[in-house]
Design a protein around this motif. Sequence first.
Motif, PDB file in Angstrom:
ATOM      1  N   GLU B  56       0.830  -1.205   0.000  1.00  0.00           N
ATOM      2  CA  GLU B  56       0.000   0.000   0.000  1.00  0.00           C
ATOM      3  C   GLU B  56       0.863   1.253   0.000  1.00  0.00           C
ATOM      4  O   GLU B  56       0.571   2.233  -0.674  1.00  0.00           O
ATOM      5  CB  GLU B  56      -0.924  -0.001   1.233  1.00  0.00           C
ATOM      6  CG  GLU B  56      -2.053  -1.012   1.136  1.00  0.00           C
ATOM      7  CD  GLU B  56      -3.113  -0.806   2.211  1.00  0.00           C
ATOM      8  OE1 GLU B  56      -3.151   0.286   2.808  1.00  0.00           O
ATOM      9  OE2 GLU B  56      -3.902  -1.738   2.429  1.00  0.00           O
ATOM     10  N   THR B  57       1.924   1.238   0.786  1.00  0.00           N
ATOM     11  CA  THR B  57       2.825   2.395   0.846  1.00  0.00           C
ATOM     12  C   THR B  57       3.423   2.669  -0.526  1.00  0.00           C
ATOM     13  O   THR B  57       3.474   3.813  -0.979  1.00  0.00           O
ATOM     14  CB  THR B  57       3.939   2.120   1.859  1.00  0.00           C
ATOM     15  OG1 THR B  57       3.354   1.973   3.141  1.00  0.00           O
ATOM     16  CG2 THR B  57       4.948   3.239   1.885  1.00  0.00           C
ATOM     17  N   ARG B  60       1.361   4.568  -2.837  1.00  0.00           N
ATOM     18  CA  ARG B  60       1.198   5.994  -2.539  1.00  0.00           C
ATOM     19  C   ARG B  60       2.407   6.827  -2.910  1.00  0.00           C
ATOM     20  O   ARG B  60       2.335   8.051  -2.893  1.00  0.00           O
ATOM     21  CB  ARG B  60       0.944   6.189  -1.038  1.00  0.00           C
ATOM     22  CG  ARG B  60      -0.477   5.963  -0.641  1.00  0.00           C
ATOM     23  CD  ARG B  60      -0.691   6.426   0.777  1.00  0.00           C
ATOM     24  NE  ARG B  60      -1.718   5.593   1.358  1.00  0.00           N
ATOM     25  CZ  ARG B  60      -1.504   4.586   2.183  1.00  0.00           C
ATOM     26  NH1 ARG B  60      -0.279   4.311   2.581  1.00  0.00           N
ATOM     27  NH2 ARG B  60      -2.492   3.855   2.622  1.00  0.00           N
ATOM     28  N   ILE B  61       3.529   6.202  -3.164  1.00  0.00           N
ATOM     29  CA  ILE B  61       4.736   6.985  -3.460  1.00  0.00           C
ATOM     30  C   ILE B  61       4.505   7.766  -4.744  1.00  0.00           C
ATOM     31  O   ILE B  61       4.021   7.218  -5.735  1.00  0.00           O
ATOM     32  CB  ILE B  61       5.968   6.070  -3.591  1.00  0.00           C
ATOM     33  CG1 ILE B  61       6.271   5.438  -2.221  1.00  0.00           C
ATOM     34  CG2 ILE B  61       7.177   6.832  -4.081  1.00  0.00           C
ATOM     35  CD1 ILE B  61       7.345   4.383  -2.277  1.00  0.00           C
TER      36      ILE B  61
END
Lengths: 460, 229
Positions: B56-57, B60-61
């Motif tokens: 998920e991270t 988002r980048i």
Amino acid sequence: MLRIGFQPAFRCLARHYSTAIKDIDVAIVGAGPAGLSLAASLACHPATEHLKLMVVDGADLSQLDKWAPTSFDNRVVSLTPNTRQHLIDIGAWTHIDSLRVQDYNEMRVWDGQSNARLNFDSDDVDQDAIAYMIELKNLQRGILNRVREFPSVQIFDNSKLESIKPSRNGWPGDEWPIIHIPGHAFRARLLVGADGANSPVRHYAGIESTGWDYGMGLVASLRLEYDDLSAIAWQRFLPTGPLAMLPMPDGHASLVWSTTAANANLLKSVSDEAFIALVNAGFRLEPVDLAYLFSLTDSDQIVDEVSWRLSTVCDGLVDGTDVPLPVVHVEHKSRAGFPLKLRHADRYSAPRIALVGDAAHTTHPLAGQGLNMGQGDVQSLATVLQKAAELGQDIGSQLVLDQYWGDRYIVNNALLGVIDKLEKLYSVSAWPVVAARSWGLEILNEITPLKRFLMKQASK
Amino acid sequence: MKNFDSLAASWWQLNGPSRLLHRMNSTRVMFIQQAIHNRPMHKVLDIGCGGGIFTETAARIPGVKHVDGVDVSESVLEVARAHASIDKAVHSKVSYLKGPIEDVTSLTKESYDVVSLFEVLEHVDSPSKLIEEAMTYTKPGGSIVLSTINRTVLSYLTTIFMAEKILKLVPDGVHSWSKYINYGEIKEFVDKKPGWNMSLAKGSMYVPTQGWILNNCPSEGNYFMALER
């Protein structure tokens, strides 16, 4: 300014069924200086400019657009150089009417019982000024107009917050809050409480706030005998509380008199002449004389008593040097009182919740720090969110928000503590305490490096 | 794998059994940003994605368009899908597939800017095969980023004895020391691969009030490596 209330639950149900819930990244409750400053900080930074933001307030913000005053407002605040720089950085300072801002570079503080003195000037800090006096409306309007420049920020004024509820299909313990306002419902990744001392967001998060009450603060807009073109902030510590006169442009001044509820009521109820007499007396006469004056009720008698005492006092107090210039006019309807208190929330963060400004802490006005602490909160939270966004983090995650809490709590707690101790120290009349604090003040006045250090800390 | 199935339900509790993994998250991104500099990162393959913490991270980048997450545990993948569905910003950018990666046929070879193997190598029987598999998915000019644990006395003491048995920061039995891999062993393996080199290596350790910090000793304890094609 902030009017947020809850309507009974049953009235909400009918609206809820008909309102589609829209997703938002950051919902800021409260359009005061803290909430608006946060919106501008996030909207103007490359790491967070893509976030969908909203600001909601129950007040009618168009009143700020219609504000065209002929005299100075009675609610003024003192901005530290750090706060002013932050407002410049987020592009809000250019929207402020600078003709109505008074920078001051000298502070004269003295003990009302011993006359021990402490003087600061801006040479003690490496700044052009110690602080800047600005009307709250001027500040709020300036930041609001900056926020209006960003299409990514939706502003809902005249919108009372109806309810805050956790989303029903959220992750247990990490539910996105759903807020209902008239005609709209939003599901927020992060809900920020910039909603004042009685913060509904803080109540939703179940965060406790503890502290105690002081007396009453009385404010008024004044005009002085003439404009001596010096900008000096005056504060005399009386046993009943500090009396402060802050400089405003063109020979005007703002009064903040922290005192007992009974004294505040008297100050509000007497005639303009009696009020002016009491203010002038407050800076010049002994506490025992002031106690007598405040026991009177007849305005004419107060004027006479003050006039007689001032004419017989011959301790060489020079207007403009030892005491402020005499007040000659008080602005119509500008006398107002508000309760003073100390409050500190146990935490500033919870899953998907952050508190800034008065929602997190309230303090005594004697050090002019309350609003500045809120702006410091905003700077810290914005920085934490920006770093998190750059690292792909969910900005509503408690792991992120706790970094903000950790960053600000200790600093704020220390400042609140110092201000509270000063309030307590100067409310004591017992001579050993008076002697000790006076000696301390006078020594401090002589030790320039220490004075400079303290001033630098206060202007952060 | 049995260990991970039972952890599935609590995976996303920030202060639960996976709390150290959550705190590793921003450190992983910082390492990637150091290793990749300004090279493009649009498509990411996260092997051993677990409940999707890094997946998920990564989605988002800034600049990332899609992330594929692969894991061998179906129950953990269900948790990952359920969690991702809550966040619309992430939901459309991630896909979860059941592994092992060797059995996956639907993903395009040589199409990923970054292939991640975070805390995976120490759990598989043949880490070298897994690295080779990861290499087949990496674009020319792309990178593999991995993190694992050195097989030293110190790492036994810190990651198993203290972390699992005494302080209970990590669920008991998650790690087995004999599967740990030394930094030097991976480097030697990569140096033999034509067209590949190790571009960055950092050690990592957990400091209680600061989280996971990067240091310059990749041969002790936990470490990160970036392999560039």
